[in-house]
Design a protein around this motif. Structure first.
Motif, mmCIF file in Angstrom:
data_model
loop_
_atom_site.group_PDB
_atom_site.id
_atom_site.type_symbol
_atom_site.label_atom_id
_atom_site.label_comp_id
_atom_site.label_asym_id
_atom_site.label_seq_id
_atom_site.Cartn_x
_atom_site.Cartn_y
_atom_site.Cartn_z
ATOM 1 N N ARG A 199 67.555 27.661 41.694
ATOM 2 C CA ARG A 199 68.004 28.729 42.386
ATOM 3 C C ARG A 199 67.212 30.154 42.224
ATOM 4 O O ARG A 199 67.579 31.054 42.552
ATOM 5 C CB ARG A 199 69.482 29.262 42.053
ATOM 6 C CG ARG A 199 70.463 28.190 42.381
ATOM 7 C CD ARG A 199 71.808 28.563 42.137
ATOM 8 N NE ARG A 199 72.236 28.404 40.943
ATOM 9 C CZ ARG A 199 72.918 29.310 40.275
ATOM 10 N NH1 ARG A 199 73.090 30.533 40.884
ATOM 11 N NH2 ARG A 199 73.332 29.367 39.051
ATOM 12 N N GLY A 200 66.127 29.867 41.514
ATOM 13 C CA GLY A 200 65.041 31.046 41.359
ATOM 14 C C GLY A 200 65.429 32.117 40.354
ATOM 15 O O GLY A 200 64.958 33.235 40.287
ATOM 16 N N LEU A 201 66.360 31.602 39.402
ATOM 17 C CA LEU A 201 66.846 32.408 38.397
ATOM 18 C C LEU A 201 65.906 32.135 37.134
ATOM 19 O O LEU A 201 64.873 31.435 37.183
ATOM 20 C CB LEU A 201 68.394 32.173 38.094
ATOM 21 C CG LEU A 201 69.037 32.420 39.244
ATOM 22 C CD1 LEU A 201 70.547 32.142 38.898
ATOM 23 C CD2 LEU A 201 68.959 33.877 39.670
ATOM 24 N N LEU A 202 66.214 32.679 36.306
ATOM 25 C CA LEU A 202 65.265 32.647 34.729
ATOM 26 C C LEU A 202 64.079 33.121 35.006
ATOM 27 O O LEU A 202 63.062 32.516 34.324
ATOM 28 C CB LEU A 202 65.609 31.268 34.336
ATOM 29 C CG LEU A 202 66.875 30.862 33.689
ATOM 30 C CD1 LEU A 202 66.830 29.401 33.233
ATOM 31 C CD2 LEU A 202 67.507 31.661 32.586
ATOM 32 N N ARG A 203 63.792 34.059 35.657
ATOM 33 C CA ARG A 203 62.446 34.608 35.980
ATOM 34 C C ARG A 203 61.848 34.838 34.886
ATOM 35 O O ARG A 203 62.479 35.611 33.924
ATOM 36 C CB ARG A 203 62.404 35.749 37.156
ATOM 37 C CG ARG A 203 62.789 35.395 38.260
ATOM 38 C CD ARG A 203 63.092 36.578 39.360
ATOM 39 N NE ARG A 203 61.804 37.519 39.491
ATOM 40 C CZ ARG A 203 62.092 38.506 40.216
ATOM 41 N NH1 ARG A 203 62.904 38.802 41.087
ATOM 42 N NH2 ARG A 203 60.847 39.089 40.500
ATOM 43 N N ASP A 220 73.943 37.495 35.501
ATOM 44 C CA ASP A 220 73.494 36.815 36.416
ATOM 45 C C ASP A 220 72.328 36.085 36.291
ATOM 46 O O ASP A 220 71.972 35.082 37.082
ATOM 47 C CB ASP A 220 72.851 37.553 37.728
ATOM 48 C CG ASP A 220 71.918 38.542 37.549
ATOM 49 O OD1 ASP A 220 71.380 38.484 36.486
ATOM 50 O OD2 ASP A 220 71.639 39.434 38.577
ATOM 51 N N ASP A 221 71.670 36.010 35.095
ATOM 52 C CA ASP A 221 70.625 35.126 34.442
ATOM 53 C C ASP A 221 69.200 35.244 35.587
ATOM 54 O O ASP A 221 68.707 34.276 35.435
ATOM 55 C CB ASP A 221 71.068 33.635 34.617
ATOM 56 C CG ASP A 221 72.146 33.538 33.402
ATOM 57 O OD1 ASP A 221 71.856 34.066 32.397
ATOM 58 O OD2 ASP A 221 73.063 32.838 33.508
ATOM 59 N N GLU A 222 69.282 36.282 36.166
ATOM 60 C CA GLU A 222 68.150 36.150 36.983
ATOM 61 C C GLU A 222 66.550 36.337 36.239
ATOM 62 O O GLU A 222 65.731 35.773 36.632
ATOM 63 C CB GLU A 222 68.127 37.384 38.063
ATOM 64 C CG GLU A 222 66.807 37.772 38.913
ATOM 65 C CD GLU A 222 66.851 39.043 39.733
ATOM 66 O OE1 GLU A 222 65.938 39.016 40.849
ATOM 67 O OE2 GLU A 222 67.598 39.930 39.590
#
Length: 325
Positions: free
Chosen positions: A80-84, A281-283
């Protein structure tokens, strides 16, 4: 969700040191006048026994199941494109006004009621919480932690402690001599050891704090508890971070970054904070430039533990204006 965190206040801390010694026996004589007989020709000495290492400890089905679960969690977040890990970019521009707002929500509010375990905070304003004494950090690993992870996680904590010292200007170093910031890597198979270890480190910890560790739900990936040296104080004197060893690589690194930074005094999360790890949100997985600025503001020498939002505001505004281009 990477995990929920909470901080606690406690009374003065004590430590115990145990010294072990050994005595050399004097019962066997060191010299003798008896002449040994000549060894018969062709006699072969017995072979030297080979030490057989103990078999590795078998992980429980519960621990293996957690590893599979957290691997799926990490994979889902990445898809989902998170944990950047880029720290933000053109899509995450923020102003000095936004930085002030985020600081006040993250550093000057509580996520949980003080001394009440995981009871959510009422949202009322808190005060500046930080360390004024040097931080002596140490890592500990439970018996159930895979051996190949220990050296890797140890090196990561050491590098991160050095980075935080540069950012804050506060003395932070790895030091096993009377440590006051413990980073515990524990597996599901070590969970019965967590509460006794915390009780050992902080003898007067409140019972409500210890009950949290009896059966941690898997939704809590990692957490940190911080203690003041005086009841209901704001000057930290001890902190303990708990990180699950079942996490895959990036989630474990993420826990290291967030929990240790929160243990320095950035105790809350805010959904508007971006780019930041102080956001559920873990972005972002790792400490960002925005988060470095929060730490620089917090460890401005003019900000003292216990200062209210109103007392701290002019310092926070001044620092944020200087930090944001």
């Amino acid at each position: 969700m990477r995990g929920r965190r909470f901080r606690l206040a406690s009374a003065a801390l004590i430590g115990v040191t145990v010294l072990l010694g050994c005595d050399v026996s004097t019962l066997a004589p060191r010299k003798t006048t008896v002449t040994p007989e000549v060894r018969p020709a062709g006699l072969v000495p017995p072979p030297t026994p080979i030490a057989v290492p103990a078999p590795p400890k078998t992980r429980s089905a519960a621990s293996k199941g957690l590893s599979d679960y957290y691997a799926r969690v990490q994979n889902d977040l990445l898809v989902r494109g998170l944990l950047r890990t880029d720290g933000g970019g053109p899509d995450t521009v923020f102003t000095d006004t936004m930085l002030v707002r985020n600081f006040e929500q993250i550093a000057l509010a509580e996520e949980y009621e003080r001394g009440a375990g995981l009871k959510p905070s009422s949202g009322s304003p808190s005060a500046v919480k930080k360390w004024t004494k040097p931080i002596r950090m140490v890592t500990e690993f439970g018996a159930g932690v895979p051996k190949d992870q220990i050296a890797e996680d140890q090196a990561r904590v050491e590098a991160y402690a050095a980075r935080l010292a540069r950012i804050t200007g506060h003395p932070i170093q790895m030091n096993a001599n009377d440590p006051n910031f413990h980073v515990l890597f524990m597996s599901e198979d070590d969970k019965t050891k967590i509460a006794p270890r915390i009780k050992q480190l902080v003898p007067d910890v409140t019972p409500s704090a210890l009950t949290v560790f009896d059966d941690l739900p898997r939704s809590i990936h990692c957490l940190v508890v911080a203690f003041s040296d005086t009841p209901n104080g704001y000057d930290y004197g001890q902190a303990i971070a708990i990180i699950r060893s079942e996490h895959p690589d990036l989630l474990r690194r993420s826990c290291i970054h967030e929990e240790i930074a929160q243990g320095l005094g950035l105790g809350n999360d805010d959904p508007r904070a971006r780019p930041s790890i102080f956001n559920d949100d873990d972005e972002f997985a790792l400490l960002t430039q925005h988060d470095e600025m929060l730490l620089k503001i917090l460890y401005d020498p003019r900000l003292r533990p216990g200062m209210s939002r109103e007392q701290a505001r002019h310092i926070v505004v001044e620092r944020a204006t200087a930090l944001v281009p």
